[in-house]
Scaffold this motif. Structure first.
Motif, PDB file in Angstrom:
ATOM      1  N   GLY A  66     -52.302 -33.560  38.526  1.00  0.00           N
ATOM      2  CA  GLY A  66     -53.355 -33.903  37.581  1.00  0.00           C
ATOM      3  C   GLY A  66     -54.552 -32.982  37.608  1.00  0.00           C
ATOM      4  N   TYR A  67     -54.442 -31.819  38.239  1.00  0.00           N
ATOM      5  CA  TYR A  67     -55.625 -30.978  38.423  1.00  0.00           C
ATOM      6  C   TYR A  67     -56.056 -30.215  37.176  1.00  0.00           C
ATOM      7  N   SER A  68     -55.203 -30.115  36.186  1.00  0.00           N
ATOM      8  CA  SER A  68     -55.680 -29.563  34.919  1.00  0.00           C
ATOM      9  C   SER A  68     -56.674 -30.532  34.287  1.00  0.00           C
ATOM     10  N   LEU A  69     -56.393 -31.831  34.399  1.00  0.00           N
ATOM     11  CA  LEU A  69     -57.352 -32.832  33.925  1.00  0.00           C
ATOM     12  C   LEU A  69     -58.568 -32.889  34.839  1.00  0.00           C
TER      13      LEU A  69
ATOM     14  N   GLY B  85     -46.498 -36.286  39.674  1.00  0.00           N
ATOM     15  CA  GLY B  85     -46.814 -36.313  38.257  1.00  0.00           C
ATOM     16  C   GLY B  85     -46.090 -37.446  37.544  1.00  0.00           C
ATOM     17  N   GLY B  86     -46.817 -38.200  36.739  1.00  0.00           N
ATOM     18  CA  GLY B  86     -46.249 -39.374  36.093  1.00  0.00           C
ATOM     19  C   GLY B  86     -46.736 -40.666  36.714  1.00  0.00           C
ATOM     20  N   GLY B  87     -47.352 -40.557  37.898  1.00  0.00           N
ATOM     21  CA  GLY B  87     -47.954 -41.714  38.529  1.00  0.00           C
ATOM     22  C   GLY B  87     -46.955 -42.657  39.173  1.00  0.00           C
ATOM     23  N   LEU B  88     -47.463 -43.793  39.584  1.00  0.00           N
ATOM     24  CA  LEU B  88     -46.688 -44.773  40.337  1.00  0.00           C
ATOM     25  C   LEU B  88     -45.515 -45.323  39.533  1.00  0.00           C
ATOM     26  N   ALA B  89     -45.759 -45.739  38.311  1.00  0.00           N
ATOM     27  CA  ALA B  89     -44.701 -46.386  37.523  1.00  0.00           C
ATOM     28  C   ALA B  89     -43.551 -45.438  37.220  1.00  0.00           C
ATOM     29  N   GLU B  90     -43.844 -44.232  36.769  1.00  0.00           N
ATOM     30  CA  GLU B  90     -42.776 -43.327  36.350  1.00  0.00           C
ATOM     31  C   GLU B  90     -41.956 -42.810  37.535  1.00  0.00           C
TER      32      GLU B  90
ATOM     33  N   ALA C 167     -57.480 -46.389  31.455  1.00  0.00           N
ATOM     34  CA  ALA C 167     -56.697 -46.879  32.597  1.00  0.00           C
ATOM     35  C   ALA C 167     -55.248 -46.427  32.519  1.00  0.00           C
ATOM     36  N   ASP C 168     -54.647 -46.481  31.342  1.00  0.00           N
ATOM     37  CA  ASP C 168     -53.252 -46.064  31.202  1.00  0.00           C
ATOM     38  C   ASP C 168     -53.081 -44.581  31.507  1.00  0.00           C
TER      39      ASP C 168
ATOM     40  N   THR D 168     -51.239 -40.186  35.238  1.00  0.00           N
ATOM     41  CA  THR D 168     -51.637 -38.835  35.634  1.00  0.00           C
ATOM     42  C   THR D 168     -51.826 -38.723  37.144  1.00  0.00           C
ATOM     43  N   PHE D 169     -52.414 -39.767  37.753  1.00  0.00           N
ATOM     44  CA  PHE D 169     -52.788 -39.716  39.165  1.00  0.00           C
ATOM     45  C   PHE D 169     -52.048 -40.780  39.976  1.00  0.00           C
ATOM     46  N   ASN D 170     -52.050 -40.610  41.302  1.00  0.00           N
ATOM     47  CA  ASN D 170     -51.417 -41.620  42.166  1.00  0.00           C
ATOM     48  C   ASN D 170     -52.310 -42.829  42.404  1.00  0.00           C
TER      49      ASN D 170
END
Length: 347
Positions: free
Chosen positions: A194-197, A251-256, A292-293, A298-300
């Motif tokens: 997520g470091y581009s963000l 990348g994609g976070g917890l859910a993905e 929030a979504d 994006t992040f963990n």
């Protein structure tokens, strides 16, 4: 004979002697990662590693490769070179760990316009430190000096690892069952995703990276915290509990990422209130006005690794993992899945 001056490789921007000096500089940190299976030393054309077949009936090799993304830009801009190599190792070894594999060895690729030992030395030393934490031998790598390909002071990193797991002990999520519990292991920060963000938020908010974050660190310290390496703790757990599935939260976070190992007939409900989101993520959400979504994918958000196991083994797992230095949260449970449900939902 031409009157033009005789050109050398150094004239073109490549200093072979600097590369040789770097090898001497990193020899000590690299040697500290040596395992008994390593054959030969630093400087060969290929790294030799004897597969420990005496410990396995049917060994399966598990490989992984990754980089550190645009976190590298922050590291370069702020001369934070002593942790970025840990990030590189972590992103690779945590991935192969998901299959239950023991990381055996690691190789790195370091590319730059002009080799600066004051930069490359600490970076490669931090790669060696990451390997030490993971128990993997740093058996080789490549340092490429490529003028014209990179800007002044820039460099890039890539890493490669190979692990091994017993065929019958490999973990792929297929054993995940109803009422299994999901344990989340705390992250050290955004890790390397997520470091581009992150950089866009820093720019848009004109952030003071030296400002205190409220958790005893500056904002820059929190953003540059190396990715946590979970190998030692999880390897300790595998001998003492029945693990049905694991996920490295990237990348994609917890859910993905958790969804990648959940069987098609199961769903996981994650309780967002089960852990407190670290301050650095609160800052990112507020400073960037990030929904929030978007934060969640994006992040963990504070959970760097997930372990799915039977409910009656949670207490044992917690004792083992906390004893190995991890912060553990019980964050979710597995249920039967209706046809229209997602694999993972965060409530």
């Amino acid at each position: 004979m031409s009157d033009r001056p005789s050109l050398t490789y150094a004239d073109a921007g490549v200093d072979i002697d600097a590369g040789n000096r770097l090898v001497d500089t990193i020899r000590g940190p690299v040697e500290a990662t040596r395992r008994p299976e390593v054959i030969g030393g630093l400087g060969g054309f290929g790294g030799l590693f004897e597969i420990p077949v005496d410990r396995y009936r049917r060994p399966v090799l598990v490989s992984g490769t990754d980089g550190v993304g645009t976190k590298l830009r922050l590291a370069i801009d702020h001369a934070r070179f002593d942790g970025i190599g840990i990030d590189l190792v972590a992103m690779c070894v945590n991935d192969v760990l998901v299959a239950g594999a023991e990381p055996l060895f690691f190789l790195d690729y370091y590319a730059t316009a002009h080799l600066d030992a004051d930069v490359a030395g600490p970076v490669i030393a931090s790669i060696a430190e990451g390997c030490r934490q993971a128990g993997a031998a740093l058996i080789g790598g490549e340092t490429a000096e490529m003028p014209g390909m990179y800007g002044a002071g820039d460099f890039d990193l890539a890493g490669f690892t190979v692990g091994v797991v017993e065929y019958d002990d490999r973990i792929d999520g297929s054993a995940i069952d109803e009422n299994d519990v999901v344990l989340g292991l705390a992250s050290s920060g955004p890790h390397s995703n997520g470091y581009s963000l992150v950089r866009r938020i820093i720019e848009a908010s004109n952030a003071d990276l030296a400002a205190p974050l409220g958790d005893g660190r500056t904002l820059l310290d929190a953003l540059m915290a190396p990715t946590r390496i979970y190998v030692a703790a999880v390897r300790e757990l595998l001998g003492k509990a029945t693990v049905h599935g694991m996920a490295h939260v990237t990348g994609g976070g917890l859910a993905e990422n958790l969804a990648r190992v959940v069987p098609a007939d199961k769903t996981v409900t994650i309780e967002r209130s089960a852990w407190q989101r670290p301050a650095v993520f609160d800052w990112l959400a507020e400073a960037g006005n990030v929904a929030a979504d978007e934060m969640a994918r994006t992040f963990n958000n504070g959970i760097g690794y997930c372990i799915v196991l039977p409910a009656d083994e949670v207490d044992t797992a917690r004792v083992v993992l906390e004893g190995a230095g991890e912060t553990v949260f019980e964050i979710g449970r597995v249920h039967a899945r209706d046809h229209d449900e997602p694999a993972v939902r965060i409530v």
